[in-house]
Design a protein around this motif. Structure first.
Motif, PDB file in Angstrom:
ATOM      1  N   HIS A 195       0.831  -1.202  -0.152  1.00 20.39           N
ATOM      2  CA  HIS A 195       0.074  -0.141  -0.125  1.00 20.39           C
ATOM      3  C   HIS A 195       0.726   1.396   0.127  1.00 20.39           C
ATOM      4  O   HIS A 195       0.377   2.253  -0.610  1.00 20.39           O
ATOM      5  N   LEU A 196       1.963   1.222   0.605  1.00 25.65           N
ATOM      6  CA  LEU A 196       2.977   2.460   0.573  1.00 25.65           C
ATOM      7  C   LEU A 196       3.408   2.527  -0.904  1.00 25.65           C
ATOM      8  O   LEU A 196       3.189   3.765  -1.314  1.00 25.65           O
ATOM      9  N   ALA A 197       3.669   1.520  -1.797  1.00 29.69           N
ATOM     10  CA  ALA A 197       4.286   1.690  -2.899  1.00 29.69           C
ATOM     11  C   ALA A 197       3.000   2.377  -3.933  1.00 29.69           C
ATOM     12  O   ALA A 197       3.160   2.909  -4.725  1.00 29.69           O
ATOM     13  N   LYS A 198       1.897   1.623  -3.515  1.00 34.05           N
ATOM     14  CA  LYS A 198       0.786   1.885  -4.452  1.00 34.05           C
ATOM     15  C   LYS A 198       0.374   3.411  -4.151  1.00 34.05           C
ATOM     16  O   LYS A 198      -0.190   4.054  -5.345  1.00 34.05           O
ATOM     17  N   GLU A 199       0.319   3.869  -3.146  1.00 31.75           N
ATOM     18  CA  GLU A 199      -0.149   5.196  -2.463  1.00 31.75           C
ATOM     19  C   GLU A 199       1.054   6.284  -2.891  1.00 31.75           C
ATOM     20  O   GLU A 199       1.063   7.455  -2.232  1.00 31.75           O
ATOM     21  N   GLY A 200       2.225   5.902  -3.249  1.00 31.74           N
ATOM     22  CA  GLY A 200       3.349   6.665  -3.524  1.00 31.74           C
ATOM     23  C   GLY A 200       4.179   7.254  -2.190  1.00 31.74           C
ATOM     24  O   GLY A 200       4.880   8.465  -2.222  1.00 31.74           O
TER      25      GLY A 200
END
Length: 236
Positions: A195-200
């Motif tokens: 989720h961190l990668a997905k939300e930048g």
């Protein structure tokens, strides 16, 4: 990243909007009344203004009219109010406001309104020199005045995220032949990293997505040993 001016006489509203927008990577300047807003507008030439309607010295609609009549409405303006009416919405939209945000302001509506305003043209000046919406976003048209409702005036044709195409990282294989605590930590670490990668790398968005308070989320990520810079590197 944009320069955003937040104009509101309520300290709590200013602090909340500043925290959310800073977390999204924007530069935020604060003003608590129309006088401070005029100075900030002249000094920093913001890319976007979030403007409260009810203020003690000059109300937001009057200030919007002033900027419009003097050629200073060169940036999109989002009006904010806890007592919006159809008449106020129509009046502000005719003057040049992009949209309304109804108080109490939710993070989701705030971010959509900001994305939509920065993606559209600046009133009277043609296309604004601002970041284009990224892949996966589509713009909806602004409602016509004859069809305007209070809800339409408040949301004002927002930029709506299209379905996200999940990559291989959305699916993970976990070893189950281990203690429950270890297996759970391994899953949770992968879950938060995804989720961190997905939300930048946006902690605000991840907190909303996962349903955790930000303070709890920070503690959880630290406990699991999650690299907080990983999401921002992936997005860069």
């Amino acid at each position: 990243m944009a320069n955003i001016l937040v104009v509101d006489d309520e300290l709590g509203i200013r602090d909340l909007l500043s925290e959310i927008l800073n977390d999204e990577g924007h530069n935020v300047e604060l003003a608590q009344n129309a006088a401070q807003a005029r100075s900030a507008r002249a000094r920093s030439r913001p890319d976007l203004v979030l403007l409260d309607i009810w203020m003690p010295d000059t109300d937001g609609v009057t200030l919007l009219k002033e900027w419009s009549s003097t050629g200073q409405l060169t940036m999109p303006v989002i009006m904010m109010s806890g007592h919006a009416t159809i008449e106020t919405a129509v009046e502000a939209t005719k003057i040049g406001a992009q949209s309304f945000l109804e108080k109490p302001i939710t993070m989701q509506k705030l971010l959509k309104a900001v994305e939509g305003a920065l993606a559209r043209e600046t009133p009277g000046n043609g296309p604004a020199l601002r970041p284009k919406p990224g892949p996966g976003y589509v713009s909806t048209p602004v409602p016509q005045m004859a069809e305007l409702t209070v809800e339409a005036a408040m949301t004002g044709g927002q930029t709506i995220p299209a379905p996200v195409e999940m990559g291989p990282q959305a699916r993970q294989t976990f070893e189950l032949d281990k203690p429950l605590r270890d297996a759970r930590d391994e899953f949770e670490k992968s879950y938060f990293e995804f989720h961190l990668a997905k939300e930048g790398g946006s902690m605000t968005r991840v907190a909303e997505k996962t349903g955790l308070e930000r303070t709890h989320l920070y503690r959880k990520l630290k406990q699991l040993g999650v690299d907080l810079s990983r999401g921002k590197r992936s997005a860069g």
